[in-house]
Design an enzyme around this catalytic site. Structure first.
Site, PDB file in Angstrom:
ATOM      1  N   ASN A   7      25.903  43.013  44.462  1.00  0.00           N
ATOM      2  CA  ASN A   7      26.968  42.434  45.288  1.00  0.00           C
ATOM      3  C   ASN A   7      28.111  42.067  44.345  1.00  0.00           C
ATOM      4  O   ASN A   7      28.021  41.090  43.604  1.00  0.00           O
ATOM      5  CB  ASN A   7      26.426  41.183  46.003  1.00  0.00           C
ATOM      6  CG  ASN A   7      27.524  40.411  46.714  1.00  0.00           C
ATOM      7  OD1 ASN A   7      28.648  40.910  46.877  1.00  0.00           O
ATOM      8  ND2 ASN A   7      27.217  39.194  47.141  1.00  0.00           N
ATOM      9  N   LYS A   9      30.993  40.971  45.048  1.00  0.00           N
ATOM     10  CA  LYS A   9      31.871  39.895  45.551  1.00  0.00           C
ATOM     11  C   LYS A   9      33.332  40.351  45.409  1.00  0.00           C
ATOM     12  O   LYS A   9      33.609  41.526  45.570  1.00  0.00           O
ATOM     13  CB  LYS A   9      31.568  38.590  44.809  1.00  0.00           C
ATOM     14  CG  LYS A   9      30.058  38.284  44.837  1.00  0.00           C
ATOM     15  CD  LYS A   9      29.693  36.930  44.361  1.00  0.00           C
ATOM     16  CE  LYS A   9      28.173  36.761  44.468  1.00  0.00           C
ATOM     17  NZ  LYS A   9      27.719  35.450  44.076  1.00  0.00           N
ATOM     18  N   HIS A  93      26.024  35.731  53.700  1.00  0.00           N
ATOM     19  CA  HIS A  93      25.939  35.300  52.299  1.00  0.00           C
ATOM     20  C   HIS A  93      26.348  33.823  52.198  1.00  0.00           C
ATOM     21  O   HIS A  93      27.188  33.355  52.962  1.00  0.00           O
ATOM     22  CB  HIS A  93      26.861  36.167  51.438  1.00  0.00           C
ATOM     23  CG  HIS A  93      26.663  35.920  49.983  1.00  0.00           C
ATOM     24  ND1 HIS A  93      27.266  34.873  49.326  1.00  0.00           N
ATOM     25  CD2 HIS A  93      25.883  36.551  49.067  1.00  0.00           C
ATOM     26  CE1 HIS A  93      26.864  34.881  48.055  1.00  0.00           C
ATOM     27  NE2 HIS A  93      26.030  35.891  47.872  1.00  0.00           N
ATOM     28  N   GLU A  95      28.248  32.330  50.300  1.00  0.00           N
ATOM     29  CA  GLU A  95      29.702  32.094  50.157  1.00  0.00           C
ATOM     30  C   GLU A  95      30.411  32.228  51.500  1.00  0.00           C
ATOM     31  O   GLU A  95      31.388  31.526  51.771  1.00  0.00           O
ATOM     32  CB  GLU A  95      30.269  33.047  49.096  1.00  0.00           C
ATOM     33  CG  GLU A  95      29.827  32.599  47.709  1.00  0.00           C
ATOM     34  CD  GLU A  95      29.556  33.725  46.730  1.00  0.00           C
ATOM     35  OE1 GLU A  95      30.047  34.850  46.920  1.00  0.00           O
ATOM     36  OE2 GLU A  95      28.817  33.462  45.748  1.00  0.00           O
ATOM     37  N   GLU A 164      18.359  33.532  48.669  1.00  0.00           N
ATOM     38  CA  GLU A 164      19.278  33.185  47.586  1.00  0.00           C
ATOM     39  C   GLU A 164      19.509  31.676  47.611  1.00  0.00           C
ATOM     40  O   GLU A 164      20.379  31.191  48.356  1.00  0.00           O
ATOM     41  CB  GLU A 164      20.621  33.895  47.772  1.00  0.00           C
ATOM     42  CG  GLU A 164      20.540  35.404  47.762  1.00  0.00           C
ATOM     43  CD  GLU A 164      21.866  36.038  47.341  1.00  0.00           C
ATOM     44  OE1 GLU A 164      21.869  36.770  46.351  1.00  0.00           O
ATOM     45  OE2 GLU A 164      22.896  35.777  47.986  1.00  0.00           O
ATOM     46  N   GLY A 170      25.301  32.129  40.701  1.00  0.00           N
ATOM     47  CA  GLY A 170      26.423  32.031  39.769  1.00  0.00           C
ATOM     48  C   GLY A 170      26.315  30.866  38.801  1.00  0.00           C
ATOM     49  O   GLY A 170      27.296  30.510  38.147  1.00  0.00           O
ATOM     50  N   SER A 209      21.392  34.326  39.935  1.00  0.00           N
ATOM     51  CA  SER A 209      21.322  34.366  38.461  1.00  0.00           C
ATOM     52  C   SER A 209      20.280  35.349  37.938  1.00  0.00           C
ATOM     53  O   SER A 209      19.619  35.080  36.931  1.00  0.00           O
ATOM     54  CB  SER A 209      21.104  32.953  37.896  1.00  0.00           C
ATOM     55  OG  SER A 209      22.224  32.137  38.184  1.00  0.00           O
TER      56      SER A 209
END
Ligand code: 13P
Length: 246
Positions: A7, A9, A93, A95, A164, A170, A209
């Site tokens: 992904n 992003k 997701h 985000e 996730e 991240g 990560s």
């Protein structure tokens, strides 16, 4: 077959995508031994689709709208994605949930549309740090899965789920493989409860990560049926190492 997805992003222009894919394809062998998926930004999908055609490496998008077309400024529909060669789309997701305010109802509508239109969704779920610290991990994940799949109980075999944990995304701090396995087992039990007929037919991926140095530790576990990789998928060699870590 296990699925390793990158992904990207909001990274890489179309020309950077071209450079990446030409380099990445040099590392790809036996594409039939695992499913490899790249999810670049919308603006890179056209060039990526052209370059990946016939290579065995699949293409996916990072988001979609639930309508086929209409007055939805700035949105992208599933038919638009399919025409560019997308077989997958990431839905919900963290985000999208936490920065752009997507809620479980919207995510459910997107999943319904994905199944109607014939694109395979990767539903993302995961708890925030405060949920984990409050001992709410399973509760939060259960709520997200149940609401997302509401009305789709018959079709749980046409969806992949990525666990996730938000605190691992991240941050350089992944979940331990053991913690991931325990949530994956929980999701598997939940899916069995939702529809026993489809038991074992929804892949559960881990994301957060993942790096070349730890990917193999996750993939040692049969419960971890794939990886969803952010930062470490941005470099072709690093992503290839993850793809071939098992
Ligand atoms: P990182 O691999 O950068 O932690 O991101 C994970 C992720 O959000 C993939 O969807």
């Amino acid at each position: 077959m296990r699925l390793i997805a990158g992904n990207w992003k909001m990274h890489k222009t179309a020309s950077e995508t071209e450079e990446y894919i030409k380099s990445f394809l040099k590392f790809v062998e036996h594409p039939e031994s695992r499913e490899i998926l790249l999810c670049p930004p919308f603006t890179s999908l056209y060039i990526a689709g052209k370059l990946l055609e016939g290579t065995g490496v699949k293409l996916g998008a990072q988001n979609c709208h639930y309508e086929r077309e209409g007055a939805f400024t700035g949105e992208i529909s599933i038919p638009m994605l399919k025409e560019l060669g997308c077989e997958y789309v990431i839905v919900g997701h963290s985000e999208r949930r936490h920065i752009f305010g997507e809620d479980d109802e919207l995510i459910n509508r997107k999943l319904v549309a994905c199944l109607e239109e014939g694109i395979r969704p990767i539903l993302c779920v995961g708890e925030k740090l405060e949920d984990r610290e409050a001992g709410m991990t399973f509760k939060v994940v259960e709520t997200q899965v149940r609401l997302a799949l509401s009305g789709l109980e018959e079709h749980t075999d046409r969806i992949d789920i990525a666990y996730e944990p938000v605190w691992a995304i991240g941050t350089g701090v992944p979940a331990t493989p053991e913690d991931a396995v325990s949530v994956h087992r929980f999701i598997k039990e939940l899916l069995k409860d939702i529809n026993p007929k489809n038991e074992g037919r929804t892949r559960i991926l881990y994301g957060g990560s993942v790096k070349p140095g730890n990917a193999g530790d996750f993939m040692k576990h049969s419960e971890i049926e794939g990886l969803l990789v952010g930062g470490a998928s941005l470099d072709p060699e690093s992503f290839a190492k993850i793809v071939y870590s098992f």
